[in-house]
Design a protein around this motif. Structure first.
Motif, PDB file in Angstrom:
ATOM      1  N   GLY A 100     -82.993   6.957 -30.039  1.00  0.00           N
ATOM      2  CA  GLY A 100     -84.188   7.796 -30.088  1.00  0.00           C
ATOM      3  C   GLY A 100     -84.421   8.435 -28.739  1.00  0.00           C
ATOM      4  O   GLY A 100     -83.776   8.094 -27.747  1.00  0.00           O
ATOM      5  N   ARG A 101     -85.374   9.366 -28.695  1.00  0.00           N
ATOM      6  CA  ARG A 101     -85.613  10.044 -27.429  1.00  0.00           C
ATOM      7  C   ARG A 101     -87.053  10.537 -27.334  1.00  0.00           C
ATOM      8  O   ARG A 101     -87.730  10.777 -28.341  1.00  0.00           O
ATOM      9  N   PHE A 102     -87.497  10.678 -26.082  1.00  0.00           N
ATOM     10  CA  PHE A 102     -88.761  11.331 -25.766  1.00  0.00           C
ATOM     11  C   PHE A 102     -88.408  12.494 -24.863  1.00  0.00           C
ATOM     12  O   PHE A 102     -87.734  12.311 -23.850  1.00  0.00           O
ATOM     13  N   ALA A 103     -88.843  13.698 -25.234  1.00  0.00           N
ATOM     14  CA  ALA A 103     -88.364  14.893 -24.536  1.00  0.00           C
ATOM     15  C   ALA A 103     -89.533  15.804 -24.170  1.00  0.00           C
ATOM     16  O   ALA A 103     -89.764  16.833 -24.810  1.00  0.00           O
ATOM     17  N   PRO A 104     -90.287  15.453 -23.134  1.00  0.00           N
ATOM     18  CA  PRO A 104     -91.419  16.289 -22.737  1.00  0.00           C
ATOM     19  C   PRO A 104     -90.972  17.538 -21.982  1.00  0.00           C
ATOM     20  O   PRO A 104     -89.896  17.572 -21.381  1.00  0.00           O
ATOM     21  N   GLN A 116     -85.810  -1.022 -33.973  1.00  0.00           N
ATOM     22  CA  GLN A 116     -84.484  -0.871 -34.558  1.00  0.00           C
ATOM     23  C   GLN A 116     -83.381  -1.426 -33.659  1.00  0.00           C
ATOM     24  O   GLN A 116     -82.198  -1.298 -33.983  1.00  0.00           O
ATOM     25  N   LYS A 117     -83.789  -2.038 -32.511  1.00  0.00           N
ATOM     26  CA  LYS A 117     -82.848  -2.593 -31.540  1.00  0.00           C
ATOM     27  C   LYS A 117     -81.870  -1.519 -31.038  1.00  0.00           C
ATOM     28  O   LYS A 117     -80.674  -1.770 -30.851  1.00  0.00           O
ATOM     29  N   GLY A 118     -82.412  -0.324 -30.873  1.00  0.00           N
ATOM     30  CA  GLY A 118     -81.604   0.803 -30.421  1.00  0.00           C
ATOM     31  C   GLY A 118     -81.905   1.196 -28.985  1.00  0.00           C
ATOM     32  O   GLY A 118     -82.570   0.483 -28.249  1.00  0.00           O
ATOM     33  N   ARG A 119     -81.378   2.353 -28.615  1.00  0.00           N
ATOM     34  CA  ARG A 119     -81.599   2.899 -27.279  1.00  0.00           C
ATOM     35  C   ARG A 119     -82.716   3.936 -27.338  1.00  0.00           C
ATOM     36  O   ARG A 119     -82.908   4.617 -28.355  1.00  0.00           O
ATOM     37  N   TRP A 120     -83.432   4.054 -26.234  1.00  0.00           N
ATOM     38  CA  TRP A 120     -84.496   5.060 -26.118  1.00  0.00           C
ATOM     39  C   TRP A 120     -84.281   5.807 -24.820  1.00  0.00           C
ATOM     40  O   TRP A 120     -84.278   5.208 -23.751  1.00  0.00           O
ATOM     41  N   ILE A 121     -84.058   7.109 -24.922  1.00  0.00           N
ATOM     42  CA  ILE A 121     -83.742   7.908 -23.750  1.00  0.00           C
ATOM     43  C   ILE A 121     -84.855   8.912 -23.477  1.00  0.00           C
ATOM     44  O   ILE A 121     -85.654   9.248 -24.357  1.00  0.00           O
ATOM     45  N   VAL A 122     -84.902   9.377 -22.244  1.00  0.00           N
ATOM     46  CA  VAL A 122     -85.881  10.387 -21.825  1.00  0.00           C
ATOM     47  C   VAL A 122     -85.122  11.635 -21.393  1.00  0.00           C
ATOM     48  O   VAL A 122     -84.151  11.549 -20.638  1.00  0.00           O
ATOM     49  N   ARG A 123     -85.567  12.781 -21.898  1.00  0.00           N
ATOM     50  CA  ARG A 123     -84.960  14.067 -21.540  1.00  0.00           C
ATOM     51  C   ARG A 123     -86.058  15.028 -21.107  1.00  0.00           C
ATOM     52  O   ARG A 123     -87.101  15.112 -21.762  1.00  0.00           O
ATOM     53  N   ILE A 161     -98.973   9.434 -27.329  1.00  0.00           N
ATOM     54  CA  ILE A 161     -98.764   9.089 -28.737  1.00  0.00           C
ATOM     55  C   ILE A 161     -97.297   9.294 -29.122  1.00  0.00           C
ATOM     56  O   ILE A 161     -96.667   8.416 -29.731  1.00  0.00           O
ATOM     57  N   ALA A 162     -96.741  10.440 -28.747  1.00  0.00           N
ATOM     58  CA  ALA A 162     -95.349  10.737 -29.091  1.00  0.00           C
ATOM     59  C   ALA A 162     -94.388   9.782 -28.394  1.00  0.00           C
ATOM     60  O   ALA A 162     -93.430   9.291 -28.999  1.00  0.00           O
ATOM     61  N   ALA A 163     -94.635   9.521 -27.114  1.00  0.00           N
ATOM     62  CA  ALA A 163     -93.758   8.625 -26.361  1.00  0.00           C
ATOM     63  C   ALA A 163     -93.811   7.214 -26.936  1.00  0.00           C
ATOM     64  O   ALA A 163     -92.772   6.562 -27.122  1.00  0.00           O
ATOM     65  N   LEU A 164     -95.013   6.739 -27.234  1.00  0.00           N
ATOM     66  CA  LEU A 164     -95.172   5.370 -27.719  1.00  0.00           C
ATOM     67  C   LEU A 164     -94.532   5.188 -29.091  1.00  0.00           C
ATOM     68  O   LEU A 164     -93.796   4.223 -29.326  1.00  0.00           O
ATOM     69  N   GLY A 165     -94.786   6.121 -30.003  1.00  0.00           N
ATOM     70  CA  GLY A 165     -94.205   6.000 -31.336  1.00  0.00           C
ATOM     71  C   GLY A 165     -92.694   6.024 -31.313  1.00  0.00           C
ATOM     72  O   GLY A 165     -92.037   5.222 -31.993  1.00  0.00           O
ATOM     73  N   SER A 166     -92.117   6.934 -30.520  1.00  0.00           N
ATOM     74  CA  SER A 166     -90.654   7.029 -30.482  1.00  0.00           C
ATOM     75  C   SER A 166     -90.045   5.804 -29.808  1.00  0.00           C
ATOM     76  O   SER A 166     -89.016   5.288 -30.249  1.00  0.00           O
ATOM     77  N   CYS A 167     -90.685   5.308 -28.748  1.00  0.00           N
ATOM     78  CA  CYS A 167     -90.159   4.144 -28.040  1.00  0.00           C
ATOM     79  C   CYS A 167     -90.234   2.884 -28.890  1.00  0.00           C
ATOM     80  O   CYS A 167     -89.250   2.136 -29.004  1.00  0.00           O
ATOM     81  N   LEU A 168     -91.380   2.639 -29.517  1.00  0.00           N
ATOM     82  CA  LEU A 168     -91.545   1.416 -30.297  1.00  0.00           C
ATOM     83  C   LEU A 168     -90.610   1.391 -31.513  1.00  0.00           C
ATOM     84  O   LEU A 168     -90.074   0.342 -31.865  1.00  0.00           O
ATOM     85  N   GLU A 169     -90.393   2.551 -32.140  1.00  0.00           N
ATOM     86  CA  GLU A 169     -89.486   2.574 -33.280  1.00  0.00           C
ATOM     87  C   GLU A 169     -88.053   2.289 -32.831  1.00  0.00           C
ATOM     88  O   GLU A 169     -87.314   1.565 -33.505  1.00  0.00           O
TER      89      GLU A 169
END
Length: 305
Positions: free
Chosen positions: A15-19, A43-50, A31-39
C-alpha cells in the motif's frame, strides 16, 4: 526519517500514501494516511510513502520535509525510502513516447477557454470533444498531449464504495497526459509509479474515486497489473468543501498527535474506547493495529466535520 524495511515478495500486499507537497498535512490527510497504513499492516504488507511533487508550480519548497516530520510525530512508520516524483520525469517521458509511438497519444492545441462550454465530467473537469483527435486544426500549434480513449465500460469493485462503472470515452473523453505548461499530468505519473513500486492496493480519499477508471484504462494500455482500490470518505467543512490548503484547513499540530489520531479513527468508524482518551500515542497505535476493520468504514463519500 522514520523508515522500516521488510522483504518484498511478488504476492505481498503493498500500500502507499502519496501526498502532494503543496503545504503541511491537515486532518483530511491524516485520515487517508491512517486508513492506508492500518490496512497495509492488517494485511501484513508493506506501506510506502511517495511525494507526488510532479506538479512543480504547485509544489512548495520545504513542504515535503514538513510532511515527513508530521508523519513521524504522529507515529507513522513506512517501508523503504520515500520516492519523489520530481526525480522520475525521464521515466514519464519514456512512457509518453511509447504511447505516442503506438498511436495512443496525440497532440492537442485546445485552450481552456475553448473548452469552457464543454459538458462537465463526473469529477468536475470538462469532457474533451476530440477536436484534435484526427489532427491539429490548420495553423494551430500543439499545447498538450492527450490519451486516445475508446468506448467501453471500465468496472471495478471498490472495497468500500462497492461496484463502480464508467465509460471513460463517454464521460471524460481523451484526457491529458502532458499539460500545456510542460508538466506531466497526475494520471500518467500515478499509474507509472504505482507499477514501478509494486503497489497492489490503493487506499485513498473518495475525492479520487472518479479518477480511478482513467487510471485503470491507462494501466491496461501499458500492460500493468490491475490494482485493488478502497476509497475512504473525505472530510469536508461546513460549506461542504474538502479540507485543503485552498479551504484554509488547519495543519496537523505535531504537539498534540494523540487527540487527532483518535479523532481520525472515529471518523473512519473504528469506535476507539473511552480509555484511549488518556492513552499514549503508542497505545493508540497498538489498539488501532489490533482492531482496524475496513468493514466499519462508511460508504459515504464525504463526512462533514
Amino acid at each position: 526519517m522514520t523508515a522500516i524495511h521488510s522483504p518484498l515478495s511478488s504476492s505481498m500486499y503493498v500500500g502507499r500514501f502519496a501526498p502532494s507537497p503543496t503545504g503541511p498535512l491537515h486532518f483530511g490527510s491524516l485520515i487517508a494516511a491512517l486508513g492506508s497504513c492500518l490496512e497495509a499492516r492488517r494485511q501484513k504488507g508493506r506501506w510506502i510513502v511517495r511525494m507526488e511533487d510532479v506538479d512543480a508550480p504547485r509544489t512548495i519548497s520545504g513542504a515535503a520535509d514538513i510532511i515527513l516530520r508530521q508523519l513521524e510525530a504522529f507515529g507513522f512508520e513506512w517501508d523503504g525510502p520515500v520516492l519523489y516524483q520530481s526525480t522520475r520525469l525521464n521515466r514519464y517521458r519514456e512512457v509518453l513516447e511509447d504511447l505516442i509511438a503506438r498511436g495512443y497519444a496525440y497532440p492537442c492545441a485546445c485552450t481552456r477557454a475553448e473548452m469552457a462550454d464543454a459538458p462537465f465530467a463526473r469529477d468536475g473537469s470538462r469532457r474533451y470533444a476530440g477536436t484534435c483527435r484526427n489532427g491539429l486544426p490548420s495553423g494551430r500549434e500543439p499545447r498538450a498531449w492527450r490519451l486516445r480513449t475508446e468506448p467501453g465500460d471500465i468496472s471495478f469493485v471498490d472495497a468500500i464504495q462497492g461496484a463502480c462503472h464508467e465509460d471513460v470515452f463517454a464521460d471524460t473523453g481523451d484526457f491529458v497526459l502532458l499539460r500545456a505548461d510542460g508538466q506531466f499530468a497526475y494520471q500518467l505519473a500515478v499509474v507509472v509509479d504505482d507499477a514501478a513500486q509494486g503497489v497492489t492496493h490503493v487506499v485513498r480519499g473518495a475525492d479520487l474515486l472518479d479518477s480511478t477508471a482513467r487510471q485503470i484504462y491507462l494501466q491496461r494500455l501499458l500492460g500493468y497489473p490491475a490494482l485493488h482500490y478502497a476509497h475512504l470518505p473525505v472530510a469536508v467543512n461546513k460549506q461542504n468543501e474538502k479540507l485543503s490548503k485552498q479551504t484554509k484547513a488547519d495543519a496537523l499540530d505535531v504537539r498534540l498527535p494523540a487527540p487527532a489520531l483518535r479523532a481520525a479513527l472515529s471518523f473512519l468508524g473504528q469506535r476507539p474506547p473511552v480509555d484511549l482518551v488518556t492513552a499514549s500515542l503508542r497505545e493508540i497505535w497498538d489498539w488501532a493495529s489490533e482492531h482496524w476493520d475496513m468493514a466499519h468504514v462508511t460508504r459515504l463519500r464525504t463526512i462533514q466535520l
